[in-house]
Design a protein around this motif. Structure first.
Motif, PDB file in Angstrom:
ATOM      1  N   TYR A   1      -2.719  -0.840   5.051  1.00 26.25           N
ATOM      2  CA  TYR A   1      -2.174  -0.609   3.714  1.00 26.25           C
ATOM      3  C   TYR A   1      -2.967  -1.380   2.660  1.00 26.25           C
ATOM      4  CZ  TYR A   1       1.840   1.350   6.195  1.00 26.25           C
ATOM      5  OH  TYR A   1       2.647   2.116   6.996  1.00 26.25           O
ATOM      6  N   ARG A   2      -3.315  -2.620   2.955  1.00 25.22           N
ATOM      7  CA  ARG A   2      -4.093  -3.411   2.002  1.00 25.22           C
ATOM      8  C   ARG A   2      -5.428  -2.748   1.717  1.00 25.22           C
ATOM      9  NH1 ARG A   2      -2.656  -7.924   5.219  1.00 25.22           N
ATOM     10  NH2 ARG A   2      -4.807  -7.975   6.005  1.00 25.22           N
ATOM     11  N   THR A   3      -6.089  -2.279   2.759  1.00 30.04           N
ATOM     12  CA  THR A   3      -7.394  -1.640   2.586  1.00 30.04           C
ATOM     13  C   THR A   3      -7.266  -0.345   1.801  1.00 30.04           C
ATOM     14  OG1 THR A   3      -8.127  -2.579   4.692  1.00 30.04           O
ATOM     15  CG2 THR A   3      -9.402  -0.742   3.794  1.00 30.04           C
ATOM     16  N   ALA A   4      -6.266   0.475   2.137  1.00 26.46           N
ATOM     17  CA  ALA A   4      -6.093   1.768   1.466  1.00 26.46           C
ATOM     18  C   ALA A   4      -5.808   1.595  -0.023  1.00 26.46           C
ATOM     19  CB  ALA A   4      -4.968   2.550   2.136  1.00 26.46           C
ATOM     20  N   ILE A   5      -5.018   0.582  -0.371  1.00 26.86           N
ATOM     21  CA  ILE A   5      -4.679   0.362  -1.777  1.00 26.86           C
ATOM     22  C   ILE A   5      -5.855  -0.222  -2.538  1.00 26.86           C
ATOM     23  CG2 ILE A   5      -3.165  -0.941  -3.336  1.00 26.86           C
ATOM     24  CD1 ILE A   5      -1.009  -0.761  -1.150  1.00 26.86           C
ATOM     25  N   PHE A   6      -6.679  -1.034  -1.862  1.00 33.39           N
ATOM     26  CA  PHE A   6      -7.777  -1.718  -2.552  1.00 33.39           C
ATOM     27  C   PHE A   6      -9.035  -0.853  -2.660  1.00 33.39           C
ATOM     28  CE2 PHE A   6     -11.223  -4.821  -3.032  1.00 33.39           C
ATOM     29  CZ  PHE A   6     -10.704  -5.602  -4.064  1.00 33.39           C
ATOM     30  N   VAL A   7      -9.182   0.156  -1.819  1.00 31.25           N
ATOM     31  CA  VAL A   7     -10.406   0.972  -1.811  1.00 31.25           C
ATOM     32  C   VAL A   7     -10.744   1.574  -3.176  1.00 31.25           C
ATOM     33  CG1 VAL A   7     -11.314   3.185  -0.976  1.00 31.25           C
ATOM     34  CG2 VAL A   7     -10.566   1.468   0.645  1.00 31.25           C
ATOM     35  N   PRO A   8      -9.791   2.154  -3.942  1.00 29.59           N
ATOM     36  CA  PRO A   8     -10.170   2.717  -5.250  1.00 29.59           C
ATOM     37  C   PRO A   8     -10.825   1.723  -6.195  1.00 29.59           C
ATOM     38  CG  PRO A   8      -7.982   3.459  -4.620  1.00 29.59           C
ATOM     39  CD  PRO A   8      -8.378   2.421  -3.628  1.00 29.59           C
TER      40      PRO A   8
END
Length: 306
Positions: free
Chosen positions: A108-115
């Motif tokens: 979740y952290r990675t998915a939210i931070f990717v943009p």
């Protein structure tokens, strides 16, 4: 017996010198050059010193003031959107992700931070495609859930365009406040939280009464970063709406106004002196905002040492 002399810590200057030289060459000197350029104007014999005439023209001349105040208000609204939407949601996400019982927290952290690491050009072009009334996927997605009547050409209407761009920017950068608050929450000692649990303070009550007061300094820093970043904004507006910041300058902010004025665009001839004046006003606005935080807000925040 004479007191021993303290050793000269020359190595500190050696290690700081490269950073100081680079920062001075790319930040300090251009800043003073911009401030100097704003005090001059074009005359028949070249540049002439005009003092604060350019600032008076920018603020009070009808030809300039309307565009400046419009851009300033749009910038302020852009900032309000981030403060009211991005930062509270970032705090909420950080609180959820700090829960040790949550599975797949790393994903979740990675998915939210990717943009956050995506290019402004990619983000702007992708959202233009998504929200396009002709070939975008947004109308089809709303149609699938029976909400097609709610769709509007949000980037093409004056009353919606700036708010839409603000929410796109929130989507892109919400990972930054989330990660900063997440790190602040992880720095809270477990002993303190265990003591709170022994007193019967758990769940959301623990967050509001224990965790939130401890992370207020981090929230203050995030607010300052949001303020500085939004009043320096340019890329997303330019990539999505172009230098004219359409429709009808409804998304024009200080960054795009500065670009058109300094470099010129289409039929508008560039004016470096007025462009430097706008840049100086942006610097003064940011300076005042940061000083208000440092001297009026930060000094009132409690600081806890663990």
């Amino acid at each position: 017996m004479a007191a021993a002399k303290k050793p000269v810590r020359w190595h500190i200057a050696v290690f700081l010198a490269p950073a100081v030289l680079i920062y001075t060459s790319v930040m300090i000197l251009p800043l003073f050059g911009t401030l100097q350029l704003s005090l001059f104007g074009r005359g028949e014999s070249g540049l002439i010193f005009v003092g604060f005439d350019n600032f008076r023209t920018l603020l009070f001349d009808p030809r300039w003031s309307a565009s400046f105040w419009n851009a300033l208000w749009n910038n302020t609204w852009f900032f309000i959107i981030h403060m009211a939407v991005q930062n509270p949601i970032g705090i909420l996400l950080a609180a959820l992700l700090s829960n040790p019982r949550l599975r797949l927290r790393g994903f979740y952290r990675t998915a939210i931070f990717v943009p956050t690491i995506l290019s402004f050009v990619i983000v702007g072009f992708a959202w233009k495609l998504i929200l396009s009334p002709l070939w975008g996927v947004a109308p089809s997605l709303l149609d699938m859930v029976g909400l097609r009547s709610l769709f509007e050409p949000w980037l093409g209407k004056e009353e919606y365009a700036l708010t839409t761009l603000g929410l796109i920017s929130v989507w892109q950068f919400i990972g930054i406040p989330m990660m900063l608050i997440y790190a602040a929450l992880l720095s809270i000692p477990e002993e303190l939280l265990e003591a709170a649990e022994c007193d019967g303070i758990t769940g959301m009550s623990q967050f509001w009464k224990i965790k939130l007061p401890l992370i207020l300094p981090s929230i203050g820093i995030i607010s300052v970063l949001t303020f500085v970043g939004n009043f320096n904004a340019f890329d997303l507006i330019y990539a999505t709406q172009g230098a004219m910041a359409g429709p009808n300058f409804s998304t024009d902010i200080l960054g795009t106004f500065l670009y058109r004025t300094f470099f010129g665009f289409q039929l508008q001839i560039g004016d470096p002196n007025m462009g430097a004046t706008i840049a100086s006003m942006m610097f003064l606005i940011i300076l005042v905002g940061v000083c208000i935080y440092l001297f009026m807000i930060q000094t009132r925040l409690r600081r806890y040492q663990f």
